[in-house]
Motif scaffolding. Structure first.
Motif, PDB file in Angstrom:
ATOM      1  N   ALA A  69       0.827  -1.215   0.000  1.00  0.00           N
ATOM      2  CA  ALA A  69       0.000   0.000   0.000  1.00  0.00           C
ATOM      3  C   ALA A  69       0.862   1.266   0.000  1.00  0.00           C
ATOM      4  CB  ALA A  69      -0.931   0.010   1.208  1.00  0.00           C
ATOM      5  N   LEU A  70       2.142   1.128   0.297  1.00  0.00           N
ATOM      6  CA  LEU A  70       3.054   2.275   0.302  1.00  0.00           C
ATOM      7  C   LEU A  70       3.646   2.533  -1.084  1.00  0.00           C
ATOM      8  CD1 LEU A  70       4.105   4.348   2.325  1.00  0.00           C
ATOM      9  CD2 LEU A  70       5.948   2.781   2.892  1.00  0.00           C
ATOM     10  N   GLU A  71       3.406   1.634  -2.040  1.00  0.00           N
ATOM     11  CA  GLU A  71       3.917   1.800  -3.405  1.00  0.00           C
ATOM     12  C   GLU A  71       3.410   3.119  -3.989  1.00  0.00           C
ATOM     13  OE1 GLU A  71       6.157   0.752  -6.605  1.00  0.00           O
ATOM     14  OE2 GLU A  71       5.703  -0.866  -5.191  1.00  0.00           O
ATOM     15  N   GLY A  72       4.364   3.952  -4.407  1.00  0.00           N
ATOM     16  CA  GLY A  72       4.006   5.238  -4.991  1.00  0.00           C
ATOM     17  C   GLY A  72       3.518   6.269  -3.988  1.00  0.00           C
ATOM     18  N   ARG A  73       3.521   5.941  -2.710  1.00  0.00           N
ATOM     19  CA  ARG A  73       3.102   6.863  -1.636  1.00  0.00           C
ATOM     20  C   ARG A  73       4.343   7.216  -0.820  1.00  0.00           C
ATOM     21  NH1 ARG A  73      -2.324   6.141   0.056  1.00  0.00           N
ATOM     22  NH2 ARG A  73      -2.086   8.335   0.628  1.00  0.00           N
ATOM     23  N   ARG A  74       4.241   8.258  -0.018  1.00  0.00           N
ATOM     24  CA  ARG A  74       5.377   8.682   0.795  1.00  0.00           C
ATOM     25  C   ARG A  74       4.920   8.987   2.220  1.00  0.00           C
ATOM     26  NH1 ARG A  74       4.933  11.574  -3.401  1.00  0.00           N
ATOM     27  NH2 ARG A  74       4.468  13.469  -2.247  1.00  0.00           N
ATOM     28  N   ILE A  75       5.711   8.511   3.176  1.00  0.00           N
ATOM     29  CA  ILE A  75       5.443   8.832   4.584  1.00  0.00           C
ATOM     30  C   ILE A  75       6.721   9.387   5.193  1.00  0.00           C
ATOM     31  CG2 ILE A  75       5.900   6.482   5.387  1.00  0.00           C
ATOM     32  CD1 ILE A  75       3.414   7.426   7.425  1.00  0.00           C
ATOM     33  N   THR A  76       6.569  10.436   5.961  1.00  0.00           N
ATOM     34  CA  THR A  76       7.702  11.078   6.611  1.00  0.00           C
ATOM     35  C   THR A  76       7.729  10.703   8.077  1.00  0.00           C
ATOM     36  OG1 THR A  76       7.670  12.939   5.069  1.00  0.00           O
ATOM     37  CG2 THR A  76       8.741  13.315   7.188  1.00  0.00           C
ATOM     38  N   GLY A 105      16.116  16.522  15.011  1.00  0.00           N
ATOM     39  CA  GLY A 105      16.120  17.248  13.755  1.00  0.00           C
ATOM     40  C   GLY A 105      16.242  16.333  12.550  1.00  0.00           C
ATOM     41  N   VAL A 106      15.882  15.066  12.715  1.00  0.00           N
ATOM     42  CA  VAL A 106      15.990  14.080  11.635  1.00  0.00           C
ATOM     43  C   VAL A 106      14.626  13.916  10.979  1.00  0.00           C
ATOM     44  CG1 VAL A 106      16.451  11.654  11.101  1.00  0.00           C
ATOM     45  CG2 VAL A 106      17.885  12.858  12.757  1.00  0.00           C
ATOM     46  N   VAL A 107      14.605  14.044   9.659  1.00  0.00           N
ATOM     47  CA  VAL A 107      13.382  13.869   8.892  1.00  0.00           C
ATOM     48  C   VAL A 107      13.692  12.910   7.749  1.00  0.00           C
ATOM     49  CG1 VAL A 107      11.634  15.009   7.482  1.00  0.00           C
ATOM     50  CG2 VAL A 107      12.590  16.191   9.468  1.00  0.00           C
ATOM     51  N   LEU A 108      13.006  11.769   7.745  1.00  0.00           N
ATOM     52  CA  LEU A 108      13.192  10.767   6.697  1.00  0.00           C
ATOM     53  C   LEU A 108      11.853  10.517   6.024  1.00  0.00           C
ATOM     54  CD1 LEU A 108      15.298   8.171   8.712  1.00  0.00           C
ATOM     55  CD2 LEU A 108      16.160   9.844   7.082  1.00  0.00           C
ATOM     56  N   THR A 109      11.848  10.539   4.709  1.00  0.00           N
ATOM     57  CA  THR A 109      10.631  10.236   3.974  1.00  0.00           C
ATOM     58  C   THR A 109      10.841   8.908   3.245  1.00  0.00           C
ATOM     59  OG1 THR A 109      10.115  12.569   3.706  1.00  0.00           O
ATOM     60  CG2 THR A 109       9.004  11.028   2.218  1.00  0.00           C
ATOM     61  N   LEU A 110       9.910   7.983   3.480  1.00  0.00           N
ATOM     62  CA  LEU A 110      10.007   6.631   2.929  1.00  0.00           C
ATOM     63  C   LEU A 110       8.924   6.379   1.900  1.00  0.00           C
ATOM     64  CD1 LEU A 110      10.421   4.712   6.302  1.00  0.00           C
ATOM     65  CD2 LEU A 110      12.222   5.303   4.702  1.00  0.00           C
ATOM     66  N   SER A 111       9.266   5.510   0.952  1.00  0.00           N
ATOM     67  CA  SER A 111       8.303   5.045  -0.027  1.00  0.00           C
ATOM     68  C   SER A 111       8.654   3.594  -0.342  1.00  0.00           C
ATOM     69  CB  SER A 111       8.378   5.898  -1.295  1.00  0.00           C
ATOM     70  OG  SER A 111       7.339   5.506  -2.194  1.00  0.00           O
ATOM     71  N   GLY A 135      13.411  12.318  -1.459  1.00  0.00           N
ATOM     72  CA  GLY A 135      13.712  13.713  -1.177  1.00  0.00           C
ATOM     73  C   GLY A 135      12.468  14.565  -1.048  1.00  0.00           C
ATOM     74  N   GLU A 136      11.329  14.062  -1.535  1.00  0.00           N
ATOM     75  CA  GLU A 136      10.083  14.818  -1.483  1.00  0.00           C
ATOM     76  C   GLU A 136       9.421  14.671  -0.112  1.00  0.00           C
ATOM     77  OE1 GLU A 136      10.267  12.113  -3.708  1.00  0.00           O
ATOM     78  OE2 GLU A 136      11.212  13.263  -5.301  1.00  0.00           O
ATOM     79  N   ALA A 137       8.523  15.590   0.186  1.00  0.00           N
ATOM     80  CA  ALA A 137       7.774  15.531   1.442  1.00  0.00           C
ATOM     81  C   ALA A 137       6.780  14.370   1.407  1.00  0.00           C
ATOM     82  CB  ALA A 137       7.027  16.835   1.671  1.00  0.00           C
ATOM     83  N   GLY A 138       6.456  13.861   2.559  1.00  0.00           N
ATOM     84  CA  GLY A 138       5.498  12.768   2.663  1.00  0.00           C
ATOM     85  C   GLY A 138       4.062  13.254   2.599  1.00  0.00           C
ATOM     86  N   GLU A 139       3.175  12.345   2.221  1.00  0.00           N
ATOM     87  CA  GLU A 139       1.744  12.641   2.241  1.00  0.00           C
ATOM     88  C   GLU A 139       1.216  12.589   3.669  1.00  0.00           C
ATOM     89  OE1 GLU A 139      -0.195  10.075  -0.817  1.00  0.00           O
ATOM     90  OE2 GLU A 139       1.922   9.619  -1.218  1.00  0.00           O
ATOM     91  N   LEU A 186       3.355  10.694  20.051  1.00  0.00           N
ATOM     92  CA  LEU A 186       3.607  10.554  18.622  1.00  0.00           C
ATOM     93  C   LEU A 186       2.360  11.067  17.918  1.00  0.00           C
ATOM     94  CD1 LEU A 186       5.220   6.995  18.301  1.00  0.00           C
ATOM     95  CD2 LEU A 186       6.349   9.192  17.915  1.00  0.00           C
ATOM     96  N   LEU A 187       2.560  11.838  16.853  1.00  0.00           N
ATOM     97  CA  LEU A 187       1.442  12.440  16.139  1.00  0.00           C
ATOM     98  C   LEU A 187       1.456  12.001  14.686  1.00  0.00           C
ATOM     99  CD1 LEU A 187       1.891  16.100  17.433  1.00  0.00           C
ATOM    100  CD2 LEU A 187       0.312  14.378  18.310  1.00  0.00           C
ATOM    101  N   ILE A 188       0.265  11.833  14.130  1.00  0.00           N
ATOM    102  CA  ILE A 188       0.123  11.575  12.703  1.00  0.00           C
ATOM    103  C   ILE A 188      -0.524  12.812  12.098  1.00  0.00           C
ATOM    104  CG2 ILE A 188      -0.984  10.190  10.910  1.00  0.00           C
ATOM    105  CD1 ILE A 188      -0.901   7.814  12.826  1.00  0.00           C
ATOM    106  N   GLU A 189       0.113  13.342  11.065  1.00  0.00           N
ATOM    107  CA  GLU A 189      -0.406  14.520  10.375  1.00  0.00           C
ATOM    108  C   GLU A 189      -0.557  14.205   8.897  1.00  0.00           C
ATOM    109  OE1 GLU A 189       2.764  17.196  11.266  1.00  0.00           O
ATOM    110  OE2 GLU A 189       2.004  17.648  13.255  1.00  0.00           O
ATOM    111  N   GLY A 190      -1.390  14.945   8.219  1.00  0.00           N
ATOM    112  CA  GLY A 190      -1.588  14.740   6.787  1.00  0.00           C
ATOM    113  C   GLY A 190      -2.566  13.604   6.544  1.00  0.00           C
ATOM    114  N   ASP A 191      -2.237  12.710   5.628  1.00  0.00           N
ATOM    115  CA  ASP A 191      -3.085  11.576   5.276  1.00  0.00           C
ATOM    116  C   ASP A 191      -3.069  10.568   6.427  1.00  0.00           C
ATOM    117  OD1 ASP A 191      -4.230   9.230   4.276  1.00  0.00           O
ATOM    118  OD2 ASP A 191      -3.376   9.506   2.277  1.00  0.00           O
TER     119      ASP A 191
END
Length: 157
Positions: free
Chosen positions: A51-58, A65-71, A81-85, A114-119
Motif C-alpha cells: 500500500a506504500l507503493e508510490g506513496r510517501r510517509i515522513t 532534527g531528523v526527517v526521513l521520507t520513505l516510499s 527527497g520529497e515531502a510525505g503525504e 507521537l502524532l500523525i499529520e496529513g493523510d
C-alpha cells in the motif's frame, strides 16, 4: 605542570542535529535503506507494505532534527527527497519506545507523544505495520544501533 583540560564532546543529540542536515540523500540511502529492507524483509516479501507503493510517509524525529521520507519502489523501502503525504512526528524516545515495543504503540499516539499529520489513513497503515512486528524492530543490527543510540543519548539527560 598544569593538568590538561579537554573539552567535553558534544552531546549525541546536538551532534546529530548538526550533522544530519548536511548528509546528502544518496549517503543516507546507502546507510539506511539496507537496514530497513533487512529489518522488514519478511513483511516486504509478503506484500504487507504494498500500500506504500508510490506513496510517501515522513518520519520526523523532532528533538534530533531528523526527517526521513520513505516510499516503496520495486518491493523495497526507499528514502525520498520529497515531502510525505503523511507524517509521524515525535521525539527520539517515543520512536525508540515504538521500535522496541517498550510501550503500547496505541498509547504513544493517544497520549499525543507521537502524532500523525496529513493523510491519517496512510499514517495509521504504517503505524499498524510497525505495531504488527511482535518482536519490535529492535532485532539484529538495527536493534544494536537503537540500544547504542539510547545509551549515548542518556548523556543528554
Amino acid at each position: 605542570m598544569l593538568p590538561l583540560s579537554l573539552p567535553r564532546p558534544p552531546a549525541p543529540t546536538r551532534l546529530i542535529r548538526a550533522i544530519d542536515p548536511r548528509v546528502p540523500l544518496p549517503v543516507k540511502r546507502r546507510v539506511i535503506e539496507p537496514v530497513l529492507n533487512r529489518t522488514f524483509a519478511e513483511p516486504l516479501d509478503e506484500g504487507e507494505f504494498d500500500a506504500l507503493e508510490g506513496r510517501r510517509i515522513t518520519l520526523a524525529v523532532e528533538d534530533l532534527g531528523v526527517v526521513l521520507t520513505l516510499s516503496l519502489a520495486d518491493g523495497r523501502l526507499v528514502l525520498c527527497g520529497e515531502a510525505g503525504e503523511a507524517t509521524i512526528r515525535g521525539g527520539w524516545r517515543e520512536f525508540l519506545c515504538l521500535a522496541t515495543r517498550r510501550e503500547d504503540p496505541d498509547a504513544l499516539f493517544f497520549q499525543r507523544r507521537l502524532l500523525i499529520e496529513g493523510d491519517t489513513e496512510l499514517g495509521l497503515m504504517v503505524k499498524n505495520l510497525l505495531d504488527s512486528r511482535e518482536e519490535g524492530l529492535a532485532q539484529g543490527r538495527l536493534g544494536e544501533w537503537l540500544v547504542r543510540l539510547e545509551r549515548l543519548a542518556r548523556r543528554d539527560d
